[in-house]
Write a protein that holds these residues in place. Sequence first.
Motif, short mmCIF file in Angstrom:
data_model
loop_
_atom_site.label_atom_id
_atom_site.label_comp_id
_atom_site.label_asym_id
_atom_site.label_seq_id
_atom_site.Cartn_x
_atom_site.Cartn_y
_atom_site.Cartn_z
N ALA A 30 -33.07 -41.17 -13.87
CA ALA A 30 -32.77 -41.33 -12.46
C ALA A 30 -31.45 -40.67 -12.08
CB ALA A 30 -32.73 -42.81 -12.08
N SER A 31 -30.59 -40.43 -13.07
CA SER A 31 -29.31 -39.78 -12.84
C SER A 31 -28.90 -39.03 -14.10
CB SER A 31 -28.23 -40.82 -12.48
OG SER A 31 -26.97 -40.20 -12.30
N VAL A 32 -28.17 -37.95 -13.91
CA VAL A 32 -27.67 -37.14 -15.02
C VAL A 32 -26.14 -37.15 -14.95
CG1 VAL A 32 -27.56 -34.83 -16.02
CG2 VAL A 32 -29.72 -35.70 -15.10
N ASP A 37 -23.06 -31.85 -8.46
CA ASP A 37 -24.21 -31.64 -7.59
C ASP A 37 -23.80 -30.95 -6.30
OD1 ASP A 37 -22.99 -33.57 -5.98
OD2 ASP A 37 -24.32 -35.18 -6.60
N SER A 38 -24.73 -30.86 -5.36
CA SER A 38 -24.48 -30.13 -4.12
C SER A 38 -23.44 -30.81 -3.23
CB SER A 38 -25.78 -29.96 -3.33
OG SER A 38 -26.35 -31.21 -3.01
N GLY A 40 -20.67 -31.89 -4.51
CA GLY A 40 -19.40 -31.76 -5.22
C GLY A 40 -19.06 -33.02 -5.98
N ASP A 41 -20.07 -33.88 -6.24
CA ASP A 41 -19.88 -35.13 -6.96
C ASP A 41 -20.32 -34.99 -8.41
OD1 ASP A 41 -19.04 -36.35 -4.63
OD2 ASP A 41 -21.01 -37.17 -4.15
N ILE A 42 -19.69 -35.77 -9.28
CA ILE A 42 -20.07 -35.86 -10.68
C ILE A 42 -20.20 -37.33 -11.05
CG2 ILE A 42 -19.34 -35.48 -13.06
CD1 ILE A 42 -17.95 -32.96 -12.18
N VAL A 43 -21.40 -37.74 -11.52
CA VAL A 43 -21.59 -39.11 -11.97
C VAL A 43 -21.06 -39.22 -13.40
CG1 VAL A 43 -23.24 -40.96 -12.41
CG2 VAL A 43 -23.65 -39.36 -10.53
N VAL A 44 -20.15 -40.15 -13.59
CA VAL A 44 -19.49 -40.33 -14.89
C VAL A 44 -20.29 -41.32 -15.73
CG1 VAL A 44 -17.37 -41.10 -16.02
CG2 VAL A 44 -17.25 -39.80 -13.90
N GLN A 45 -20.39 -41.04 -17.03
CA GLN A 45 -21.06 -41.99 -17.92
C GLN A 45 -20.37 -43.35 -17.83
OE1 GLN A 45 -21.28 -40.75 -22.00
NE2 GLN A 45 -22.73 -42.34 -22.58
N GLY A 46 -21.15 -44.40 -17.69
CA GLY A 46 -20.60 -45.75 -17.51
C GLY A 46 -20.61 -46.20 -16.06
N ALA A 47 -20.98 -45.31 -15.15
CA ALA A 47 -20.94 -45.64 -13.72
C ALA A 47 -21.91 -46.75 -13.35
CB ALA A 47 -21.24 -44.39 -12.88
#
Length: 272
Positions: A30-32, A37-38, A40-47
Amino acid sequence: MKVKDTALTARQVKAGPDDGLTEGEFTAYASVFGNEDSYGDIVVQGAFAADLARWKESGQNIPLLFGHNMADPDFNIGHVVEAVEDDYGLKVRAQLDLENAKAAQVYRMIKGRRVNQMSFAYDVIDGGAVTQDEKSVYELRQLKLYEVSVVTIGANQETEILAVKSATDALMAKAGRVLSAKNETALRSAHEQLVGAADEIKNVLSAIDAGGDDQEKASGEPTAKSGTGDEEPDGAKSTEPDEEPKAGPSVALLAAEAHIYALTGAQEGVRP
């Protein structure tokens, strides 16, 4: 509430007994983590860690929807059986409600590799701007998860109106932050599209203004008419029975407006 899409390759989506799962089950990310992404966000491991614990403690299931449609129960197509973070992203194992006709159709689409994209709805609990590779990005460090959705690539990546909406959302999400060059370019492109749409709307309004009584019908504010009945006097009727219809918005514009309304309603929990 915001949504974020994840495009997956066919090998990253498994479904049904042919892939070693029970009937109606599938797994996907569901998330990488770690990719910009478009927005300009980055999902951090542990979020997701804290909120996955909250969901587990509540005893409730994370809903599985199609296209983030929260208003129509038919689009609530199942639930998440298991959600875990690994080194790659947020991996979910979901069970589709095969007694639901839409869920059964989605299952066929997944098994046939006709859809391979997931998305999730969330709020940001903790995030912040960082410099990475000499540019500013925004880290999403802790998120509140509302649902995960199966979505089609076409509806989320290829329509022009989404390009406009993504650029606008990027600006709103980054209020007070310096926009990256990529987002600036996207906003300028969005501006050009909106200007074009505004010109088309002006043309439509001009045509309506030229239509006399048709303007009253369009505005919803009719002026007072003489006579006691609802019908117009015979003298007020048009003497041109074969008059051509007035110009209206293009199909593309109407579709764009409907898509904006649907998407914004889904994000705010409000549907038309």
